[in-house]
Write a protein that holds these residues in place. Structure first.
Motif, PDB file in Angstrom:
ATOM      1  N   PRO A  24      40.698  43.405  29.777  1.00  0.00           N
ATOM      2  CA  PRO A  24      39.271  43.168  29.513  1.00  0.00           C
ATOM      3  C   PRO A  24      38.471  44.453  29.378  1.00  0.00           C
ATOM      4  CG  PRO A  24      39.861  42.562  31.770  1.00  0.00           C
ATOM      5  CD  PRO A  24      41.138  42.790  31.040  1.00  0.00           C
ATOM      6  N   GLU A  25      38.880  45.509  30.030  1.00  0.00           N
ATOM      7  CA  GLU A  25      38.138  46.758  29.879  1.00  0.00           C
ATOM      8  C   GLU A  25      38.375  47.401  28.512  1.00  0.00           C
ATOM      9  OE1 GLU A  25      41.624  47.614  32.787  1.00  0.00           O
ATOM     10  OE2 GLU A  25      40.165  46.017  32.363  1.00  0.00           O
ATOM     11  N   ASP A  26      39.456  46.971  27.836  1.00  0.00           N
ATOM     12  CA  ASP A  26      39.735  47.477  26.495  1.00  0.00           C
ATOM     13  C   ASP A  26      39.193  46.545  25.405  1.00  0.00           C
ATOM     14  OD1 ASP A  26      41.106  49.637  27.621  1.00  0.00           O
ATOM     15  OD2 ASP A  26      42.966  48.484  27.733  1.00  0.00           O
ATOM     16  N   ASP A  27      39.089  45.248  25.719  1.00  0.00           N
ATOM     17  CA  ASP A  27      38.598  44.269  24.748  1.00  0.00           C
ATOM     18  C   ASP A  27      37.883  43.166  25.530  1.00  0.00           C
ATOM     19  OD1 ASP A  27      38.087  42.425  22.803  1.00  0.00           O
ATOM     20  OD2 ASP A  27      40.158  42.264  22.084  1.00  0.00           O
ATOM     21  N   ARG A  28      36.567  43.004  25.290  1.00  0.00           N
ATOM     22  CA  ARG A  28      35.794  42.022  26.059  1.00  0.00           C
ATOM     23  C   ARG A  28      36.253  40.607  25.778  1.00  0.00           C
ATOM     24  NH1 ARG A  28      31.662  39.630  23.137  1.00  0.00           N
ATOM     25  NH2 ARG A  28      31.321  40.460  21.019  1.00  0.00           N
ATOM     26  N   ASN A  29      36.939  40.397  24.662  1.00  0.00           N
ATOM     27  CA  ASN A  29      37.445  39.072  24.328  1.00  0.00           C
ATOM     28  C   ASN A  29      38.922  38.898  24.701  1.00  0.00           C
ATOM     29  OD1 ASN A  29      34.973  38.210  23.168  1.00  0.00           O
ATOM     30  ND2 ASN A  29      35.485  39.295  21.260  1.00  0.00           N
ATOM     31  N   ALA A  30      39.394  39.771  25.560  1.00  0.00           N
ATOM     32  CA  ALA A  30      40.803  39.709  25.949  1.00  0.00           C
ATOM     33  C   ALA A  30      41.120  38.367  26.614  1.00  0.00           C
ATOM     34  CB  ALA A  30      41.140  40.858  26.893  1.00  0.00           C
ATOM     35  N   ARG A  31      42.304  37.824  26.318  1.00  0.00           N
ATOM     36  CA  ARG A  31      42.709  36.548  26.890  1.00  0.00           C
ATOM     37  C   ARG A  31      43.309  36.773  28.269  1.00  0.00           C
ATOM     38  NH1 ARG A  31      47.404  32.892  26.282  1.00  0.00           N
ATOM     39  NH2 ARG A  31      48.455  34.534  25.098  1.00  0.00           N
ATOM     40  N   ARG A  32      42.817  35.997  29.234  1.00  0.00           N
ATOM     41  CA  ARG A  32      43.320  36.120  30.603  1.00  0.00           C
ATOM     42  C   ARG A  32      44.076  34.851  30.981  1.00  0.00           C
ATOM     43  NH1 ARG A  32      39.520  36.224  35.926  1.00  0.00           N
ATOM     44  NH2 ARG A  32      39.414  34.000  35.379  1.00  0.00           N
ATOM     45  N   LEU A  33      45.239  35.041  31.606  1.00  0.00           N
ATOM     46  CA  LEU A  33      46.012  33.913  32.112  1.00  0.00           C
ATOM     47  C   LEU A  33      45.901  33.885  33.628  1.00  0.00           C
ATOM     48  CD1 LEU A  33      49.300  34.262  29.984  1.00  0.00           C
ATOM     49  CD2 LEU A  33      47.345  32.764  29.549  1.00  0.00           C
ATOM     50  N   VAL A  34      45.458  32.775  34.162  1.00  0.00           N
ATOM     51  CA  VAL A  34      45.461  32.575  35.615  1.00  0.00           C
ATOM     52  C   VAL A  34      46.781  31.868  35.922  1.00  0.00           C
ATOM     53  CG1 VAL A  34      44.274  31.563  37.579  1.00  0.00           C
ATOM     54  CG2 VAL A  34      42.957  32.399  35.617  1.00  0.00           C
ATOM     55  N   THR A  35      47.746  32.591  36.400  1.00  0.00           N
ATOM     56  CA  THR A  35      49.112  32.070  36.438  1.00  0.00           C
ATOM     57  C   THR A  35      49.877  32.661  37.628  1.00  0.00           C
ATOM     58  OG1 THR A  35      51.143  31.863  35.140  1.00  0.00           O
ATOM     59  CG2 THR A  35      49.901  33.899  34.874  1.00  0.00           C
ATOM     60  N   ARG A  36      51.180  32.476  37.616  1.00  0.00           N
ATOM     61  CA  ARG A  36      52.051  33.018  38.666  1.00  0.00           C
ATOM     62  C   ARG A  36      53.288  33.651  38.012  1.00  0.00           C
ATOM     63  NH1 ARG A  36      51.012  31.117  43.873  1.00  0.00           N
ATOM     64  NH2 ARG A  36      49.449  29.422  43.969  1.00  0.00           N
ATOM     65  N   THR A  37      53.853  34.620  38.712  1.00  0.00           N
ATOM     66  CA  THR A  37      55.081  35.238  38.191  1.00  0.00           C
ATOM     67  C   THR A  37      56.236  34.258  38.345  1.00  0.00           C
ATOM     68  OG1 THR A  37      55.589  36.258  40.334  1.00  0.00           O
ATOM     69  CG2 THR A  37      54.301  37.560  38.780  1.00  0.00           C
ATOM     70  N   ARG A  38      57.151  34.290  37.376  1.00  0.00           N
ATOM     71  CA  ARG A  38      58.325  33.417  37.448  1.00  0.00           C
ATOM     72  C   ARG A  38      59.640  34.188  37.443  1.00  0.00           C
ATOM     73  NH1 ARG A  38      60.237  32.232  32.035  1.00  0.00           N
ATOM     74  NH2 ARG A  38      58.761  32.894  30.415  1.00  0.00           N
ATOM     75  N   THR A  39      59.572  35.504  37.421  1.00  0.00           N
ATOM     76  CA  THR A  39      60.774  36.343  37.525  1.00  0.00           C
ATOM     77  C   THR A  39      60.428  37.582  38.338  1.00  0.00           C
ATOM     78  OG1 THR A  39      60.328  37.689  35.544  1.00  0.00           O
ATOM     79  CG2 THR A  39      61.553  35.619  35.227  1.00  0.00           C
ATOM     80  N   GLU A  40      61.452  38.302  38.720  1.00  0.00           N
ATOM     81  CA  GLU A  40      61.239  39.625  39.286  1.00  0.00           C
ATOM     82  C   GLU A  40      60.924  40.608  38.161  1.00  0.00           C
ATOM     83  OE1 GLU A  40      64.712  40.685  41.493  1.00  0.00           O
ATOM     84  OE2 GLU A  40      64.008  39.699  43.310  1.00  0.00           O
ATOM     85  N   ALA A  41      60.276  41.691  38.509  1.00  0.00           N
ATOM     86  CA  ALA A  41      59.994  42.725  37.507  1.00  0.00           C
ATOM     87  C   ALA A  41      61.283  43.455  37.157  1.00  0.00           C
ATOM     88  CB  ALA A  41      58.958  43.705  38.051  1.00  0.00           C
ATOM     89  N   GLN A  42      61.364  43.894  35.913  1.00  0.00           N
ATOM     90  CA  GLN A  42      62.529  44.645  35.449  1.00  0.00           C
ATOM     91  C   GLN A  42      62.118  45.524  34.283  1.00  0.00           C
ATOM     92  OE1 GLN A  42      65.327  41.952  33.087  1.00  0.00           O
ATOM     93  NE2 GLN A  42      64.189  40.450  34.331  1.00  0.00           N
ATOM     94  N   LEU A  43      63.056  46.334  33.823  1.00  0.00           N
ATOM     95  CA  LEU A  43      62.764  47.240  32.711  1.00  0.00           C
ATOM     96  C   LEU A  43      63.070  46.555  31.393  1.00  0.00           C
ATOM     97  CD1 LEU A  43      64.151  50.676  33.991  1.00  0.00           C
ATOM     98  CD2 LEU A  43      61.790  49.881  33.941  1.00  0.00           C
ATOM     99  N   SER A  44      62.153  46.706  30.431  1.00  0.00           N
ATOM    100  CA  SER A  44      62.396  46.175  29.097  1.00  0.00           C
ATOM    101  C   SER A  44      63.278  47.146  28.321  1.00  0.00           C
ATOM    102  CB  SER A  44      61.061  45.977  28.363  1.00  0.00           C
ATOM    103  OG  SER A  44      60.450  47.236  28.111  1.00  0.00           O
TER     104      SER A  44
END
Length: 292
Positions: A24-44
């Motif tokens: 949102p600080e980069d684009d006022r119309n940025a889409r926000r998801l109110v959600t939960r994580t479903r995996t552990e973090a990893q490297l792409s």
């Protein structure tokens, strides 16, 4: 924050605000998801730390995911609105403020401006719409199709990245296994070389021991021979006369002549003392006949 640090702080199912596109600080119309994580973090595949969240097919970079408390998350969820925008926005329109998933035929912004939503069929056959609504519905449908295509593209991208991660993981495991095998082979070669050196040293010591045993045997034989020779020489030593008294009873040093000497006198003290001794069976001097 890297993937390891994220996983240490936030387990799977953590409530988050996720931003699939811009923050949102980069684009006022940025889409926000109110959600939960479903995996552990990893490297792409590109090396960025990422995580997957509910309601989104592709992964999202950790820089675009904010962990929040349950209360903040629930409040945001309760106030979540549709947020759909008019396909061809008119001047002064804003995103739809109706509740998310409202299912109405029209969207409405905060200025009460309305535009058609995707028509909802009733019954087995689609219900007819008037020309205006039908045109707007077609435009909305086209926008929905495009949006769905974007979702499919994100899903395909996600699958591609997942396969890349799996391939990299398999490649790393294979490489590590290969290095392990090479290390085992190298260690085995080192052990074999060490074993050969040890066997050579044992053979060398055995040969040295054999040589030493032979030398000891020769030395023992030499000692035995010397001992026997000494005994032989000692056996050949003549018994000395040893008489010390002459016929007048005077004492002299012991006679150093052989015990069976034929001389009429005795001789002692290195040949400096001569005396006639009392001899019970004094041998006679050899004649020419016996001498010969």
């Amino acid at each position: 924050m890297n993937a390891e640090q994220w996983n240490a702080l936030y387990p799977v199912g953590t409530p988050v605000f996720a931003y699939p596109g811009f923050r949102p600080e980069d684009d006022r119309n940025a889409r926000r998801l109110v959600t939960r994580t479903r995996t552990e973090a990893q490297l792409s595949a590109s090396g960025d730390p990422v995580v997957w969240v509910d309601g989104e097919g592709s992964y999202i970079c950790l820089t675009h995911v904010d962990a929040v408390s349950e209360s903040v998350w629930q409040a945001a969820k309760d106030s979540e609105v549709c947020g759909a925008r008019e396909p061809e926005p008119r001047t002064g329109t804003s995103p739809c403020v109706l509740p998310a998933g409202h299912g109405g035929l029209k969207h409405q912004d905060k200025w009460t401006n309305q535009w058609p939503a995707l028509p909802v069929p009733v019954g087995d056959q689609p219900q007819p719409l008037d020309d205006e609504v039908d045109a707007d519905a077609v435009a909305a449908r086209a926008a929905q199709v495009i949006s769905n295509m974007g979702g499919e593209i994100r899903e395909l991208t996600h699958q591609r990245d997942r396969y890349r991660l799996a391939w990299q993981s398999a490649s790393f495991r294979a490489e590590a296994r290969g290095e392990g095998i090479l290390r085992v082979v190298k260690d085995r070669e080192s052990y074999q070389q060490w074993l050969k050196q040890a066997e050579a040293r044992v053979a060398e010591l055995e040969a040295e021991r054999h040589t030493t045993n032979e030398a000891l045997t020769d030395a023992a034989e030499t000692l035995r021979a010397n001992r026997d020779r000494i005994a032989e020489l000692e056996a050949q030593q003549p018994t000395l006369c040893g008489r010390t008294r002459d016929i007048s009873g005077t004492e002299y040093p012991p006679c150093e002549l052989r015990a069976d000497h034929w001389q009429a006198y005795c001789r002692g003290n290195g040949g400096r003392s001569y005396f006639l001794s009392i001899a019970s069976n004094q041998p006679t001097a050899p004649t020419e006949e016996t001498a010969s």
